[in-house]
Design an enzyme around this catalytic site. Structure first.
Site, PDB file in Angstrom:
ATOM      1  NE  ARG A 264      33.361  26.791  41.667  1.00 41.48           N
ATOM      2  CZ  ARG A 264      34.656  26.475  41.671  1.00 41.48           C
ATOM      3  NH1 ARG A 264      35.557  27.373  41.342  1.00 41.48           N
ATOM      4  NH2 ARG A 264      35.055  25.283  42.008  1.00 41.48           N
TER       5      ARG A 264
ATOM      6  NE  ARG B 231      32.443  30.834  44.645  1.00 45.63           N
ATOM      7  CZ  ARG B 231      33.643  30.744  44.100  1.00 45.63           C
ATOM      8  NH1 ARG B 231      33.948  31.500  43.061  1.00 45.63           N
ATOM      9  NH2 ARG B 231      34.529  29.900  44.581  1.00 45.63           N
TER      10      ARG B 231
ATOM     11  CG  ASP C 162      38.951  32.632  39.628  1.00 47.26           C
ATOM     12  OD1 ASP C 162      38.747  33.010  40.790  1.00 47.26           O
ATOM     13  OD2 ASP C 162      38.702  31.480  39.235  1.00 47.26           O
TER      14      ASP C 162
ATOM     15  CG  ASP D 114      35.219  30.531  39.972  1.00 50.67           C
ATOM     16  OD1 ASP D 114      35.445  31.314  40.914  1.00 50.67           O
ATOM     17  OD2 ASP D 114      36.076  29.771  39.498  1.00 50.67           O
TER      18      ASP D 114
ATOM     19  CB  ILE E 190      43.619  69.132  47.327  1.00 47.65           C
ATOM     20  CG1 ILE E 190      44.822  68.831  48.231  1.00 47.65           C
ATOM     21  CG2 ILE E 190      43.128  70.539  47.546  1.00 47.65           C
ATOM     22  CD1 ILE E 190      46.013  69.734  47.945  1.00 47.65           C
TER      23      ILE E 190
END
Length: 272
Positions: free
Chosen positions: A210, A201, A215, A213, A72
């Site tokens: 990179r 990346r 964040d 990116d 459940i």
């Protein structure tokens, strides 16, 4: 926030750990607190401005009729999320699933699980300094918006900025996003990392070049710190490449620790 209450909706369904529960079925009782702004609906006397609780009840019944799970806990989690996705006006839901005939073998009234799920507002910093930077950023936004439980609500413009920390690398394109999501911070971080990996990346140099990116800058007004994630983002108040695009879409939002708005933090740093 206003609340619509559905209490003790009785349904016969086939959820349980034991085979006989899946085969023979049993009674389930579902209650829901649905948080929605009903002011406009009330003022205009217009159901389309609110949530049709009758339709919600039938939605719950249809899901219970067409799915079989063991726990459940699973019922409560999935139903709460599916209702939030099906009814955009619902901002939060608290769903209780009761099982009055659970095979316990002792006298009891019922066992229940309550799940609370809601839409969260997350601000994300986005950047790239390799290859076709704008294409990488646009692809990341599309992939994020393509998540069933994420919606990119706002996107800032893109700004060319000097590299931060490790400076021997190309300039960045940086921006910011406002995302509405049902994911927890940890789940959302995993989603961002999966998108970064998909777009190639590689984490070879700290603060290094990179393709993309992503964040988490802010998540609601949450303050948290774990081994893998800190919210608000560390030192964001000292990074113009974060504050400038964020000010464009969230200047009014307050930093939950510093107590200043993003616009105040941006103008303060810009004037130094």
């Amino acid at each position: 926030m206003d609340k619509i209450r559905i209490e003790n909706l009785e349904l016969y369904a086939y959820h349980g750990v034991f085979p006989e529960e899946n085969e023979e079925g049993q009674l389930f009782v579902v209650s829901a607190d649905i948080y929605v702004d009903t002011l406009q609906a009330a003022r205009e006397d217009d159901l389309s401005r609110s949530v049709d609780y009758g339709a919600v009840c039938h939605f719950i019944k249809q899901w219970m009729d067409t799915h079989t799970v063991q726990l459940i806990e699973t019922v409560a989690d999935i139903l709460a999320r599916e209702l939030l996705l099906a009814y955009p006006l619902i901002q939060k839901i608290v769903l209780e699933v009761k099982k009055p005939d659970a095979p316990i073998g002792l006298p009891f009234e019922y066992v229940s699980v309550t799940a609370e799920r809601a839409w969260h507002t997350v601000y994300v910093g986005i950047g790239s300094n390799m290859g076709d930077r704008e294409t990488y950023i646009n692809d990341a936004v599309k992939l994020l918006h393509g998540q069933r439980d994420c919606n990119v609500a706002k996107a800032s413009g893109l700004y060319t900025t000097a590299p931060y920390g490790y400076t021997d690398q190309p300039e960045f394109l940086n921006g910011a996003l406002c995302v509405k999501t049902l994911q927890t911070p940890a789940q959302f971080l995993d989603t961002l990392h999966a998108i970064e990996q998909h777009l190639g990346r590689e984490r070879k140099i700290h603060w290094g070049p990179r393709t993309i990116d992503l964040d988490i800058l802010l998540y609601d007004d949450m303050v948290m710190s774990t081994e893998t994630l800190t919210i608000p983002h560390i030192d964001m108040e000292n990074r113009l490449f974060v504050l400038k695009p964020l000010d464009e879409i969230a200047g009014f939002v307050r930093h939950p620790i510093l107590g200043k708005t993003i616009h105040q933090l941006y103008t303060q740093l810009e004037s130094k």
